[in-house]
Design a protein around this motif. Structure first.
Motif, PDB file in Angstrom:
ATOM      1  N   ASN A 200      37.533  43.301  51.786  1.00  0.00           N
ATOM      2  CA  ASN A 200      37.216  43.197  50.359  1.00  0.00           C
ATOM      3  C   ASN A 200      38.219  43.977  49.507  1.00  0.00           C
ATOM      4  O   ASN A 200      37.975  44.219  48.331  1.00  0.00           O
ATOM      5  CB  ASN A 200      35.801  43.729  50.097  1.00  0.00           C
ATOM      6  N   GLY A 201      39.323  44.396  50.131  1.00  0.00           N
ATOM      7  CA  GLY A 201      40.370  45.085  49.374  1.00  0.00           C
ATOM      8  C   GLY A 201      40.195  46.592  49.269  1.00  0.00           C
ATOM      9  O   GLY A 201      40.934  47.254  48.537  1.00  0.00           O
ATOM     10  N   VAL A 202      39.231  47.155  50.011  1.00  0.00           N
ATOM     11  CA  VAL A 202      39.034  48.607  49.958  1.00  0.00           C
ATOM     12  C   VAL A 202      39.996  49.275  50.941  1.00  0.00           C
ATOM     13  O   VAL A 202      40.017  48.953  52.134  1.00  0.00           O
ATOM     14  CB  VAL A 202      37.570  48.991  50.297  1.00  0.00           C
ATOM     15  N   THR A 203      40.810  50.196  50.418  1.00  0.00           N
ATOM     16  CA  THR A 203      41.774  50.908  51.263  1.00  0.00           C
ATOM     17  C   THR A 203      41.367  52.357  51.512  1.00  0.00           C
ATOM     18  O   THR A 203      41.926  53.019  52.378  1.00  0.00           O
ATOM     19  CB  THR A 203      43.182  50.854  50.632  1.00  0.00           C
TER      20      THR A 203
ATOM     21  N   PHE B 171      45.368  39.458  46.324  1.00  0.00           N
ATOM     22  CA  PHE B 171      44.186  38.608  46.126  1.00  0.00           C
ATOM     23  C   PHE B 171      44.533  37.400  45.257  1.00  0.00           C
ATOM     24  O   PHE B 171      45.504  37.423  44.497  1.00  0.00           O
ATOM     25  CB  PHE B 171      42.984  39.398  45.576  1.00  0.00           C
ATOM     26  N   ASP B 172      43.723  36.344  45.385  1.00  0.00           N
ATOM     27  CA  ASP B 172      43.998  35.113  44.636  1.00  0.00           C
ATOM     28  C   ASP B 172      43.255  35.115  43.296  1.00  0.00           C
ATOM     29  O   ASP B 172      42.591  36.091  42.949  1.00  0.00           O
ATOM     30  CB  ASP B 172      43.651  33.869  45.483  1.00  0.00           C
ATOM     31  N   LYS B 173      43.355  34.019  42.575  1.00  0.00           N
ATOM     32  CA  LYS B 173      42.769  33.944  41.224  1.00  0.00           C
ATOM     33  C   LYS B 173      41.246  34.080  41.235  1.00  0.00           C
ATOM     34  O   LYS B 173      40.633  34.415  40.225  1.00  0.00           O
ATOM     35  CB  LYS B 173      43.198  32.652  40.517  1.00  0.00           C
TER      36      LYS B 173
ATOM     37  N   ASN C 144      45.319  39.875  51.860  1.00  0.00           N
ATOM     38  CA  ASN C 144      45.995  40.908  52.666  1.00  0.00           C
ATOM     39  C   ASN C 144      45.545  42.281  52.220  1.00  0.00           C
ATOM     40  O   ASN C 144      45.370  42.514  51.022  1.00  0.00           O
ATOM     41  CB  ASN C 144      47.528  40.880  52.472  1.00  0.00           C
ATOM     42  N   THR C 145      45.392  43.177  53.157  1.00  0.00           N
ATOM     43  CA  THR C 145      45.122  44.584  52.849  1.00  0.00           C
ATOM     44  C   THR C 145      46.099  45.447  53.633  1.00  0.00           C
ATOM     45  O   THR C 145      46.234  45.286  54.857  1.00  0.00           O
ATOM     46  CB  THR C 145      43.662  44.975  53.205  1.00  0.00           C
TER      47      THR C 145
END
Length: 378
Positions: free
Chosen positions: A87-90, A361-363, A369-370
């Motif tokens: 979910n994009g959490v780094t 991330f897309d629209k 990708n993370t």
């Protein structure tokens, strides 16, 4: 050295086009795409016209992927870390609940250990201790059996692990706890699960509270004769966590909050529990049964029990429900939490010299990708 081409780079000031993003463990350079041939890159990622964004930082998350911070196991933190990277959490703060002292200490011990190792996904930055220093009246999904008065002795052994403590300041006599925390640690004190009056909240803010836990939820509301905690948050410069799932808070309130607090004082969080990323059904939070159905998580008595929100969805929701620019919405999940933790010199935005914590991330805000500290983890 690696590079990303053909992406729209989200900086803290806007969106940059036709640039080449070069990184190792850190962000090294933002060059013109035409100059690609000048660099000896081991790998070139093609963003295919999608957005390149700083990674998200979740300051308040109990669990995901069927696991919970209070499991007190490294394996559970590993599962959470590898679920939320999608979910994009780094980076994140595993969040504890009001449970027995032994369970809390066990969870904090494991969190401390996890800070030193690579879990394969999002990095653990420390702990958010939500309870046991809360008010039973606004306990939400926290178990009342283990609620205690704020005590410095209780947390003293974990000063280096704990980054945020949620508390009800009206339970702290003379604000002795607040003052000792401010004097001896760098821990952020956050008002939440509290029955404080406006006056009590303002006094606590003056004595050192700088943060508020999931604004509007589990706190005294705004009334024109009793402004409550919400009034104190609105009338001070403290930052506020927001669960932007459209369930905990109505989407119209996102814009109201933004107009009152400003874009730099809102931090998007998930407050996600173990059912995040899992199917509907019976789950648990803080030792209590939770029914997950139709996008919400509730106790048997219908009390909201955390959420199953993802941080990319929170960014999408606030972006679509307000007049914020995309980079401003993204900062609420990246730069603002980094500033709160005072690590914005290392994380939170795409700037040369900062950690290469990046997502594509897309629209529709689907994460493709993370990258955590230069390594692709998803």
């Amino acid at each position: 050295m690696r590079g990303i081409i053909n992406g729209k780079i989200i900086t803290k000031e806007g969106i940059v086009h036709n640039k080449l993003l070069i990184f190792g463990e850190k962000i090294l350079q933002i060059a013109n795409e035409d100059d690609l041939g000048k660099f000896q890159l081991e790998e070139i990622l093609n963003a295919n016209g999608n957005f390149i964004s700083p990674g998200f930082i979740d300051l308040h998350i109990h669990g995901s992927g069927g696991r919970d911070t209070m499991d007190g196991s490294l394996e559970s933190l590993k599962v959470i870390s590898n679920t939320i990277k999608k979910n994009g959490v780094t980076a994140f703060l595993p969040t504890t609940m009001t449970m027995s002292k032994d369970r809390i200490y066990n969870a904090l011990t494991v969190i401390k250990e996890s800070m030193q190792i690579n879990l394969g996904g999002a990095k653990v930055l420390g702990a958010h201790v939500e309870g046991p220093f809360i008010n039973e009246k606004y306990k939400g999904a926290q178990k009342p059996d283990y609620i205690i008065k704020p005590s410095f002795k209780f947390i003293e052994g974990f000063k280096d692990v704990i980054k945020i403590i949620t508390l009800a300041p009206e339970k702290d006599e003379n604000h002795d706890f607040i003052k000792e925390i401010k004097e001896k640690t760098d821990i952020i004190l956050s008002i939440g699960h509290s029955d404080a009056t406006y006056e009590e909240a303002i006094e606590a803010i003056e004595d050192g509270l700088s943060h508020s836990t999931h604004i509007f939820n589990a706190m005294t509301p705004l009334n024109h004769r009793k402004p409550g905690i919400i009034g104190a948050i609105f009338n001070s410069d403290i930052e506020c966590e927001l669960i932007a799932d459209k369930i905990h808070v109505h989407e119209a309130v996102f814009n109201i909050l933004n107009k009152i607090k400003g874009k730099d004082k809102i931090i998007l969080i998930t407050d996600c529990m173990q059912a995040g990323g899992m199917e509907d059904g019976l789950w648990s939070l803080g030792g209590q049964e939770v029914i997950v159905k139709d996008g919400s998580a509730r106790l048997r008595n219908n009390t909201l029990a955390g959420s199953i929100l993802t941080l990319n969805k929170a960014v999408k929701n606030i972006y679509e429900s307000t007049d914020l620019f995309l980079w401003e919405a993204v900062s609420m999940a990246s730069l603002n939490p980094a500033k709160a933790l005072k690590i914005d010199d290392k994380k939170g935005s795409i700037d040369i010299g900062k950690d290469a914590d990046l997502i594509i991330f897309d629209k529709d805000f689907n994460v493709l990708n993370t990258i955590v500290q230069g390594k692709t983890v998803y």
